[in-house]
Design a protein around this motif. Structure first.
Motif, short mmCIF file in Angstrom:
data_model
loop_
_atom_site.label_atom_id
_atom_site.label_comp_id
_atom_site.label_asym_id
_atom_site.label_seq_id
_atom_site.Cartn_x
_atom_site.Cartn_y
_atom_site.Cartn_z
N GLN A 40 0.83 -1.21 0.00
CA GLN A 40 0.00 0.00 0.00
C GLN A 40 0.86 1.26 0.00
N VAL B 130 -6.39 0.55 -8.81
CA VAL B 130 -5.84 1.14 -7.59
C VAL B 130 -6.35 2.56 -7.42
N ARG C 178 -5.45 6.00 -5.44
CA ARG C 178 -4.28 6.60 -4.80
C ARG C 178 -4.60 8.03 -4.39
N LEU D 62 -6.92 -0.89 -3.12
CA LEU D 62 -7.46 -1.48 -4.33
C LEU D 62 -8.90 -1.07 -4.53
N GLY E 63 -9.80 -4.09 -8.63
CA GLY E 63 -8.49 -4.55 -8.18
C GLY E 63 -8.59 -5.76 -7.27
#
Length: 283
Positions: A22, A54, A56, A63, A67
């Motif tokens: 992560q 993903v 971010r 995820l 994902g």
């Protein structure tokens, strides 16, 4: 219809590491590349699959639902690639690693997965023991590398991984006695953490008594979890069933350097060591 391009195996490996760690920074370190390169690989993988894998943000990496669905197929894809590459490969090299048992906790499966996700040309042999024993085995040539706690200035070699902190732990329903000696669960002498615990209590003028003596941090942690007494444990490896004792009666404990000492040579073996250092630093 145009044929679908094959998946980029390194992009899939990067995706698996992102799922485990992560952190794009840590994944870049493990794969010996840059964050920008990891981001580019994942973006191309997402474009090929037609799904965002993903999410971010500045604070977290996680995820997406797609994902999560892709996780197990990705692991199978990487495993199949390994088997294909290994058909005509050389016999894997043996790499013997020692890790102090004080750092072995619930996070070990994740650490091992990060270590083994990418490299197949090395067979990893893991040995856990106390720092003193591991140093002796390393000096005797029985271990290629060790991850240990630095308890003094006698030995200054090795790469600093992080500083480990320690605490006093007991079961959730354990009551620290307001008077009388502190009931301790300890390892037998000459354990360094035993010496640390007794030195800290004696320096603070706190009386103590042994209520359990067991070999290995796992046994001591289990005794604390069972409610037998209080244990000094590394914070990175405490059992799930214990709580930290937040009492002014117990003294503060010093931090210790965690170091890797190694004489490993060769690209493949060093790649595994890089993954070990990254895995422990992110634990």
């Amino acid at each position: 219809m145009l044929p679908m391009r094959s998946l980029d195996s390194e992009a899939v490996e990067a995706f698996l590491l992102v799922a485990e760690l992560q952190s794009f920074t840590q994944v870049a370190g493990v794969m010996n590349t840059t964050q920008a390169a990891i981001s580019l690989r994942l973006r191309r993988l997402e474009e090929m699959l037609g799904h965002r894998l993903v999410e971010r943000t500045p604070r977290r990496v996680r995820l997406t639902a797609a994902g999560e669905r892709f996780l197990e197929p990705a692991r199978a894809y990487v495993a199949a690639g390994r088997r294909a590459r290994d058909v005509f490969g050389q016999e894997p090299r043996r790499l013997a690693i020692g890790v102090t048992h004080h750092l072995i906790g619930a996070d070990l499966p994740r650490i091992l997965r990060v270590i083994s996700e990418r490299e197949t040309s090395v067979t990893l042999h893991l040995r856990t023991a106390g720092t003193r024993t591991l140093l002796e085995l390393y000096d005797a040539g029985e271990l290629d590398a060790i991850v240990v706690l630095r308890h003094d200035d006698i030995r200054r070699d090795g790469e600093l991984l992080f500083q480990e902190s320690f605490g006093w732990y007991c079961s959730a329903d354990f009551d620290l006695p307001s008077n009388g000696p502190v009931p301790l669960v300890l390892q037998p002498a000459p354990c360094n953490l035993r010496a640390m615990a007794l030195r800290a209590l004696d320096s603070a003028g706190i009386t103590w008594r042994e209520v359990f003596v067991g070999t290995g941090a796992t046994a001591v942690g289990a005794a604390a979890e069972a409610g037998i007494g209080i244990a000094l444990l590394a914070r990175s490896a405490v059992p799930a069933g214990v709580r930290e004792v937040r009492s002014r009666l117990l003294p503060e404990l010093p931090k210790l350097d965690t170091v890797m000492i190694s004489t490993v040579t060769g690209d493949h073996a060093n790649a595994v060591l890089r993954r070990i250092t990254k895995a422990f630093r992110s634990s």
